[in-house]
Design a protein around this motif. Structure first.
Motif: not given
Length: 354
Positions: A230-231, A234-237, A345-346, A351-353
């Motif tokens: 997730l970290h 966030l940096q990529q976005l 949280a879900r 959003l990671l996938v």
């Protein structure tokens, strides 16, 4: 999705169930007498207070419906910004000029109410504002009681009326979002000549999201196990977001429970203390979460997809960390807060996938 199911899902996104009476709960005699004095000052001695109901008004202020008898039977709403009404845990070293600092109090409320009223956006009329603390040990405001219920409630009870109000709400938002500023920040901060913290809206959102991620990772096992991913996400976005020099006037936390509908069917915005100039995408991410399948009626062209992606993940993490932080105190609606945190949280992990 049926309207009732959508409303149930909407209630899981955030928590500010304004205008729902806590049945059976009455103010004590001392508080009622203090409220009576404030209302008499607002309406005149010809009115007699005959009852007070405490309403569920979110987590930062008390909201009371005061019933009166006199030249005309009526009721008014009294807001009280007492420390005891703020369920959020105390934090040290809060930067009051930060756009995401807790937006609570008479000063931001009055600044927002005046600005929205001036540009033609319907808000409750202020009948009296009192920061003297002579009658009550907190800043207070007596405002018009818009007794038609929330837009959220109307979706189930009067869908045609709700649809009309939603259409008018879209026009109101257009009026707000056409107000531009080179500066960003909460309205009361800018009006007193201060400069908001930070270097850009997107950087502020990223910093807040990283902080929320750290908090959420300590309290939610799923977020904790995916914290590194997730970290990085966030940096990529954030790296995809191009600089911007113009910001728009936004409510900042506008759900269907923050929109009342008056007797004539017109929408009325409440919980306006967080009114600020900011990236308009921050508003639209929140609208998308809270209005669900009805959001297309409020969407606008020209939004930045890169900002929307960053802000959506940031908002999800905020809606995990914030409710869990609130549960550190004695906030009464604990199951609701826990459900909000688990739901978001879900959604954050999903959003990671994408």
């Amino acid at each position: 999705m049926a309207a009732g199911a959508q409303a149930a899902r909407s209630a899981q996104e955030t928590a500010s169930p304004y205008a729902v009476v806590e049945h059976g709960r009455r103010e004590d005699r001392t508080e009622t007498e203090a409220l009576s004095g404030i209302v008499h000052e607002a309406l005149g001695a010809g009115f007699r207070v005959v009852g007070v109901d405490r309403l569920r008004g979110g987590s930062k202020k008390g909201v009371h419906r005061v019933h009166v008898d006199g030249p005309r039977a009526a009721s008014v709403i009294v807001y009280s910004w007492a420390e005891a009404e703020n369920f959020w845990p105390a934090a040290d070293d809060i930067d009051e000029a930060h756009p995401f600092a807790p937006a609570s109090g008479l000063v931001p409320f009055l600044a927002a109410q005046r600005r929205l009223d001036r540009i033609g956006v319907r808000v409750p009329e202020v009948l009296l504002a009192d920061d003297s603390r002579r009658r009550f040990p907190a800043d207070m405001a007596v405002v018009e009681d818009v007794a038609g219920g929330t837009l959220e409630a109307l979706w189930d009870t009067a869908p045609a009326r709700a649809a009309d109000a939603l259409s008018e709400l879209a026009a109101m938002l257009d009026v707000m979002h056409r107000r531009h500023s080179r500066q960003y920040g909460r309205l009361d901060v800018l009006e007193r000549g201060d400069k908001a913290s930070g270097v850009s809206c997107e950087q502020l959102v990223l910093e807040r999201a990283l902080g929320d991620l750290g908090e959420a990772a300590e309290r939610d096992p799923g977020i904790g196990s995916a914290a590194a991913a997730l970290h990085d996400r966030l940096q990529q976005l954030a790296a995809r977001v191009a600089p911007r020099r113009e910001h728009r006037l936004i409510h900042g936390e506008l759900g269907p429970d923050h929109v009342l509908v008056d007797a004539s069917g017109h929408p009325v915005l409440i919980d306006i203390e967080g009114l600020m100039f900011f990236d308009v995408e921050w508003e639209h991410v929140f609208l998308r979460l809270r209005f669900g399948e009805r959001y297309p009626a409020l969407s606008q062209p020209g939004l930045d997809p890169a900002r929307l992606d960053l802000f959506m993940l940031a908002m999800r993490l905020s809606l995990v960390a914030g409710p869990l932080r609130l549960l550190d105190g004695d906030f009464p609606h604990r199951a609701l807060m826990r459900g909000i945190a688990e739901h978001n949280a879900r959604e954050a992990l999903a959003l990671l996938v994408e």
